[in-house]
Design a protein around this motif. Structure first.
Motif, PDB file in Angstrom:
ATOM      1  N   VAL A  37       0.842  -1.201   0.000  1.00  0.00           N
ATOM      2  CA  VAL A  37       0.000   0.000   0.000  1.00  0.00           C
ATOM      3  C   VAL A  37       0.879   1.253   0.000  1.00  0.00           C
ATOM      4  O   VAL A  37       0.624   2.224  -0.730  1.00  0.00           O
ATOM      5  CB  VAL A  37      -0.952  -0.004   1.211  1.00  0.00           C
ATOM      6  N   ALA A  38       1.945   1.224   0.813  1.00  0.00           N
ATOM      7  CA  ALA A  38       2.851   2.376   0.876  1.00  0.00           C
ATOM      8  C   ALA A  38       3.607   2.556  -0.438  1.00  0.00           C
ATOM      9  O   ALA A  38       3.741   3.680  -0.939  1.00  0.00           O
ATOM     10  CB  ALA A  38       3.832   2.187   2.028  1.00  0.00           C
ATOM     11  N   GLU A  39       4.063   1.453  -1.016  1.00  0.00           N
ATOM     12  CA  GLU A  39       4.830   1.523  -2.255  1.00  0.00           C
ATOM     13  C   GLU A  39       3.978   2.067  -3.395  1.00  0.00           C
ATOM     14  O   GLU A  39       4.458   2.850  -4.232  1.00  0.00           O
ATOM     15  CB  GLU A  39       5.374   0.137  -2.614  1.00  0.00           C
ATOM     16  N   LEU A  40       2.702   1.695  -3.439  1.00  0.00           N
ATOM     17  CA  LEU A  40       1.798   2.162  -4.491  1.00  0.00           C
ATOM     18  C   LEU A  40       1.220   3.545  -4.190  1.00  0.00           C
ATOM     19  O   LEU A  40       0.524   4.119  -5.040  1.00  0.00           O
ATOM     20  CB  LEU A  40       0.650   1.163  -4.678  1.00  0.00           C
ATOM     21  N   GLU A  41       1.494   4.034  -2.958  1.00  0.00           N
ATOM     22  CA  GLU A  41       0.970   5.334  -2.525  1.00  0.00           C
ATOM     23  C   GLU A  41      -0.550   5.399  -2.684  1.00  0.00           C
ATOM     24  O   GLU A  41      -1.106   6.340  -3.270  1.00  0.00           O
ATOM     25  CB  GLU A  41       1.654   6.471  -3.290  1.00  0.00           C
ATOM     26  N   LEU A  42      -1.210   4.359  -2.167  1.00  0.00           N
ATOM     27  CA  LEU A  42      -2.666   4.278  -2.296  1.00  0.00           C
ATOM     28  C   LEU A  42      -3.354   5.183  -1.284  1.00  0.00           C
ATOM     29  O   LEU A  42      -2.929   5.282  -0.130  1.00  0.00           O
ATOM     30  CB  LEU A  42      -3.130   2.834  -2.107  1.00  0.00           C
ATOM     31  N   ALA A  43      -4.430   5.803  -1.715  1.00  0.00           N
ATOM     32  CA  ALA A  43      -5.266   6.641  -0.867  1.00  0.00           C
ATOM     33  C   ALA A  43      -6.601   6.795  -1.568  1.00  0.00           C
ATOM     34  O   ALA A  43      -6.701   6.585  -2.783  1.00  0.00           O
ATOM     35  CB  ALA A  43      -4.612   8.005  -0.646  1.00  0.00           C
ATOM     36  N   PRO A  44      -7.665   7.149  -0.843  1.00  0.00           N
ATOM     37  CA  PRO A  44      -8.959   7.362  -1.504  1.00  0.00           C
ATOM     38  C   PRO A  44      -8.838   8.360  -2.651  1.00  0.00           C
ATOM     39  O   PRO A  44      -8.209   9.406  -2.524  1.00  0.00           O
ATOM     40  CB  PRO A  44      -9.835   7.905  -0.370  1.00  0.00           C
ATOM     41  N   GLY A  45      -9.408   7.992  -3.797  1.00  0.00           N
ATOM     42  CA  GLY A  45      -9.366   8.841  -4.979  1.00  0.00           C
ATOM     43  C   GLY A  45      -8.265   8.494  -5.963  1.00  0.00           C
ATOM     44  O   GLY A  45      -8.283   8.972  -7.104  1.00  0.00           O
ATOM     45  N   VAL A  46      -7.323   7.653  -5.560  1.00  0.00           N
ATOM     46  CA  VAL A  46      -6.213   7.273  -6.444  1.00  0.00           C
ATOM     47  C   VAL A  46      -6.712   6.290  -7.502  1.00  0.00           C
ATOM     48  O   VAL A  46      -7.427   5.326  -7.194  1.00  0.00           O
ATOM     49  CB  VAL A  46      -5.056   6.650  -5.634  1.00  0.00           C
ATOM     50  N   ALA A  47      -6.313   6.523  -8.758  1.00  0.00           N
ATOM     51  CA  ALA A  47      -6.685   5.627  -9.860  1.00  0.00           C
ATOM     52  C   ALA A  47      -5.681   4.477  -9.949  1.00  0.00           C
ATOM     53  O   ALA A  47      -4.462   4.692  -9.808  1.00  0.00           O
ATOM     54  CB  ALA A  47      -6.713   6.390 -11.174  1.00  0.00           C
ATOM     55  N   VAL A  48      -6.187   3.264 -10.171  1.00  0.00           N
ATOM     56  CA  VAL A  48      -5.322   2.081 -10.251  1.00  0.00           C
ATOM     57  C   VAL A  48      -5.832   1.156 -11.355  1.00  0.00           C
ATOM     58  O   VAL A  48      -6.919   1.349 -11.892  1.00  0.00           O
ATOM     59  CB  VAL A  48      -5.303   1.303  -8.908  1.00  0.00           C
ATOM     60  N   TRP A  49      -5.019   0.161 -11.654  1.00  0.00           N
ATOM     61  CA  TRP A  49      -5.435  -0.968 -12.481  1.00  0.00           C
ATOM     62  C   TRP A  49      -5.488  -2.200 -11.579  1.00  0.00           C
ATOM     63  O   TRP A  49      -4.601  -2.407 -10.736  1.00  0.00           O
ATOM     64  CB  TRP A  49      -4.449  -1.199 -13.629  1.00  0.00           C
ATOM     65  N   ALA A  50      -6.533  -3.016 -11.737  1.00  0.00           N
ATOM     66  CA  ALA A  50      -6.703  -4.222 -10.939  1.00  0.00           C
ATOM     67  C   ALA A  50      -6.728  -5.439 -11.854  1.00  0.00           C
ATOM     68  O   ALA A  50      -7.418  -5.442 -12.874  1.00  0.00           O
ATOM     69  CB  ALA A  50      -8.005  -4.160 -10.140  1.00  0.00           C
ATOM     70  N   SER A  51      -5.954  -6.460 -11.490  1.00  0.00           N
ATOM     71  CA  SER A  51      -5.950  -7.684 -12.297  1.00  0.00           C
ATOM     72  C   SER A  51      -6.204  -8.899 -11.410  1.00  0.00           C
ATOM     73  O   SER A  51      -5.843  -8.916 -10.229  1.00  0.00           O
ATOM     74  CB  SER A  51      -4.620  -7.848 -13.033  1.00  0.00           C
ATOM     75  N   VAL A  52      -6.847  -9.904 -12.023  1.00  0.00           N
ATOM     76  CA  VAL A  52      -7.108 -11.187 -11.359  1.00  0.00           C
ATOM     77  C   VAL A  52      -6.886 -12.287 -12.385  1.00  0.00           C
ATOM     78  O   VAL A  52      -7.471 -12.248 -13.477  1.00  0.00           O
ATOM     79  CB  VAL A  52      -8.560 -11.264 -10.815  1.00  0.00           C
ATOM     80  N   LYS A  53      -6.074 -13.263 -12.042  1.00  0.00           N
ATOM     81  CA  LYS A  53      -5.852 -14.375 -12.957  1.00  0.00           C
ATOM     82  C   LYS A  53      -7.096 -15.255 -13.037  1.00  0.00           C
ATOM     83  O   LYS A  53      -7.783 -15.469 -12.027  1.00  0.00           O
ATOM     84  CB  LYS A  53      -4.657 -15.202 -12.504  1.00  0.00           C
ATOM     85  N   ALA A  54      -7.390 -15.749 -14.229  1.00  0.00           N
ATOM     86  CA  ALA A  54      -8.572 -16.592 -14.408  1.00  0.00           C
ATOM     87  C   ALA A  54      -8.524 -17.808 -13.500  1.00  0.00           C
ATOM     88  O   ALA A  54      -9.554 -18.263 -12.987  1.00  0.00           O
ATOM     89  CB  ALA A  54      -8.663 -17.042 -15.873  1.00  0.00           C
ATOM     90  N   ALA A  55      -7.332 -18.343 -13.265  1.00  0.00           N
ATOM     91  CA  ALA A  55      -7.193 -19.528 -12.426  1.00  0.00           C
ATOM     92  C   ALA A  55      -7.551 -19.255 -10.970  1.00  0.00           C
ATOM     93  O   ALA A  55      -7.778 -20.195 -10.195  1.00  0.00           O
ATOM     94  CB  ALA A  55      -5.764 -20.061 -12.509  1.00  0.00           C
ATOM     95  N   GLN A  56      -7.607 -17.971 -10.567  1.00  0.00           N
ATOM     96  CA  GLN A  56      -7.929 -17.644  -9.189  1.00  0.00           C
ATOM     97  C   GLN A  56      -9.395 -17.291  -9.002  1.00  0.00           C
ATOM     98  O   GLN A  56      -9.823 -16.958  -7.904  1.00  0.00           O
ATOM     99  CB  GLN A  56      -7.034 -16.488  -8.727  1.00  0.00           C
ATOM    100  N   THR A  57     -10.173 -17.370 -10.085  1.00  0.00           N
ATOM    101  CA  THR A  57     -11.616 -17.182  -9.967  1.00  0.00           C
ATOM    102  C   THR A  57     -12.290 -18.548  -9.852  1.00  0.00           C
ATOM    103  O   THR A  57     -11.719 -19.571 -10.191  1.00  0.00           O
ATOM    104  CB  THR A  57     -12.198 -16.454 -11.200  1.00  0.00           C
ATOM    105  N   HIS A  58     -13.525 -18.537  -9.357  1.00  0.00           N
ATOM    106  CA  HIS A  58     -14.310 -19.770  -9.246  1.00  0.00           C
ATOM    107  C   HIS A  58     -15.715 -19.474  -9.757  1.00  0.00           C
ATOM    108  O   HIS A  58     -16.418 -18.632  -9.230  1.00  0.00           O
ATOM    109  CB  HIS A  58     -14.343 -20.223  -7.786  1.00  0.00           C
ATOM    110  N   ALA A  59     -16.105 -20.149 -10.849  1.00  0.00           N
ATOM    111  CA  ALA A  59     -17.428 -19.970 -11.447  1.00  0.00           C
ATOM    112  C   ALA A  59     -18.297 -21.185 -11.163  1.00  0.00           C
ATOM    113  O   ALA A  59     -17.814 -22.321 -11.174  1.00  0.00           O
ATOM    114  CB  ALA A  59     -17.313 -19.742 -12.952  1.00  0.00           C
ATOM    115  N   TYR A  60     -19.600 -20.952 -10.920  1.00  0.00           N
ATOM    116  CA  TYR A  60     -20.521 -22.047 -10.641  1.00  0.00           C
ATOM    117  C   TYR A  60     -21.938 -21.619 -10.995  1.00  0.00           C
ATOM    118  O   TYR A  60     -22.236 -20.419 -11.031  1.00  0.00           O
ATOM    119  CB  TYR A  60     -20.425 -22.492  -9.176  1.00  0.00           C
ATOM    120  N   PRO A  61     -22.828 -22.576 -11.257  1.00  0.00           N
ATOM    121  CA  PRO A  61     -24.172 -22.232 -11.719  1.00  0.00           C
ATOM    122  C   PRO A  61     -24.945 -21.394 -10.708  1.00  0.00           C
ATOM    123  O   PRO A  61     -24.856 -21.633  -9.499  1.00  0.00           O
ATOM    124  CB  PRO A  61     -24.840 -23.599 -11.927  1.00  0.00           C
ATOM    125  N   ALA A  62     -25.715 -20.445 -11.191  1.00  0.00           N
ATOM    126  CA  ALA A  62     -26.551 -19.601 -10.316  1.00  0.00           C
ATOM    127  C   ALA A  62     -27.897 -20.273 -10.092  1.00  0.00           C
ATOM    128  O   ALA A  62     -28.344 -21.073 -10.911  1.00  0.00           O
ATOM    129  CB  ALA A  62     -26.731 -18.239 -10.955  1.00  0.00           C
TER     130      ALA A  62
END
Length: 358
Positions: A333-358
């Protein structure tokens, strides 16, 4: 809390309670020896269900059977009063009698059942010994610690030899350290309990550790039930997802892609078709200040809306195409200098998601 096969339900209930601004309609069954946890947000109906099971709140419809005995059925004008039900209750604030010793608090129930004073006190002494409180038999509740008072309350509930044990937020009044110890002790006592136990709690850890099965209630109705592992792996509402610490979305799957109603798409590794949920933990989210070169198939722009310490991690709340929570180390958090209002990019690998029928 054995995993061996059990006979038919010892508890068979359809709890219907109608009030001016709220209606509970809950089917609830449990086998002998089973511990069922009722979970849900404030006002969902958990305490109403517990009071109905105890006989403290009459049903307006449905029925309640325990070990085959009909205790309540408004249609047949059957209502066994609370004092005639083989039910033990541990209340959130214990409700011990302040003027009685621990021993006499536990002996109170057997005495009300007509057992002689000497027999009732001998049985109470046995229960206090099982709870590790033999040395506190003469102590009054005001001089007991929170953990000791909780165990006296449990001993008092068990001393009446209940066929249904009701636990209303039994660990809520304890500090974190005491809660850890008492939770372990309570788990051991519930594992030895041969009848049905129903636990009401707001704490997912209490439910996961103590219960064989979770029943999640929202707005007076069941929205999901199953083993703790099943519910944690496949949450079906936002409340449950937050409870078990997951980001949850609902959309339509085509192969390994789930498209949300607003058109946002998530890549997964599961192949599905039709209505589907997608979930992933906040720890699966990686944040960047600039658009990254990454192999992750899920990448979105977002804005930080909040930061909160969450254990030894910082929970970062994000708004954008896909609102989500991300867990980062304080150093990140410190290295990215995160604070409310800061713009970022967020990524998630497909292998770390879990899909199942609704």
């Amino acid at each position: 809390m054995s995993t061996e096969s059990r006979p038919g339900p010892a508890l068979d209930a359809r709890l219907r309670v109608e009030r001016a601004a709220f209606a509970l309609d809950l089917a609830l069954t449990a086998a002998p020896g089973e511990v069922v946890a009722l979970l849900g947000p404030n006002g969902a109906g958990k305490s109403t269900a517990l009071r109905a099971l105890a006989g403290l709140l009459p049903l307006t419809g449905g029925h309640l059977r325990l070990d085959g005995r009909l205790l309540e059925d408004p249609a047949q004008r059957v209502h066994a009063p609370a004092e005639e039900r083989p039910v033990g209750v541990v209340f959130q604030d214990y409700l011990l009698f302040p003027h009685l010793s621990a021993l006499d608090n536990v002996a109170f129930g057997p005495r009300c059942q007509g057992r002689p004073k000497r027999e009732a006190r001998a049985e109470a002494a046995d229960w206090l010994e099982r709870m590790g409180l033999a040395d506190h038999a003469t102590v009054r509740p005001g001089r007991l610690s929170g953990g000791q008072a909780q165990r006296v309350a449990l001993a008092r509930a068990l001393a009446v030899r209940p066929r249904l044990l009701l636990l209303d937020e039994p660990l809520a009044a304890l500090d974190a350290r005491t809660r850890l110890d008492v939770r372990a002790q309570l788990r051991r006592h519930l594992a030895e309990f041969e009848a049905v136990a129903v636990l009401v709690t707001h704490d997912p850890l209490d439910a996961m550790v103590l219960a064989d099965r979770l029943v999640v209630i929202e707005d007076g109705h069941e929205v999901q039930s199953g083993s703790p592992a099943e519910v944690a792996r496949r949450p079906r509402t936002d409340y449950i997802a937050r409870l078990v610490g997951l980001n949850l979305y609902q959309g339509r799957a085509e192969g390994s892609r789930v498209t949300l109603p607003d058109g946002t798409a998530l890549a997964t590794t599961e192949e599905l078709d039709g209505p589907a949920f997608v979930a992933f933990p906040p720890s699966a989210v990686t944040l960047y200040r600039e658009r990254p070169r990454t192999s992750a198939r899920n990448l979105w722009q977002a804005e930080v809306t909040g930061l909160d310490l969450h254990g030894d991690q910082v929970r970062v709340e994000l708004a954008g195409d896909l609102p989500m929570a991300a867990d980062l180390t304080p150093a990140a958090v410190a290295e990215l200098e995160l604070a409310p209002g800061v713009a970022v990019w967020a990524s998630v690998k497909a292998a770390q998601t879990h899909a199942y029928p609704a």
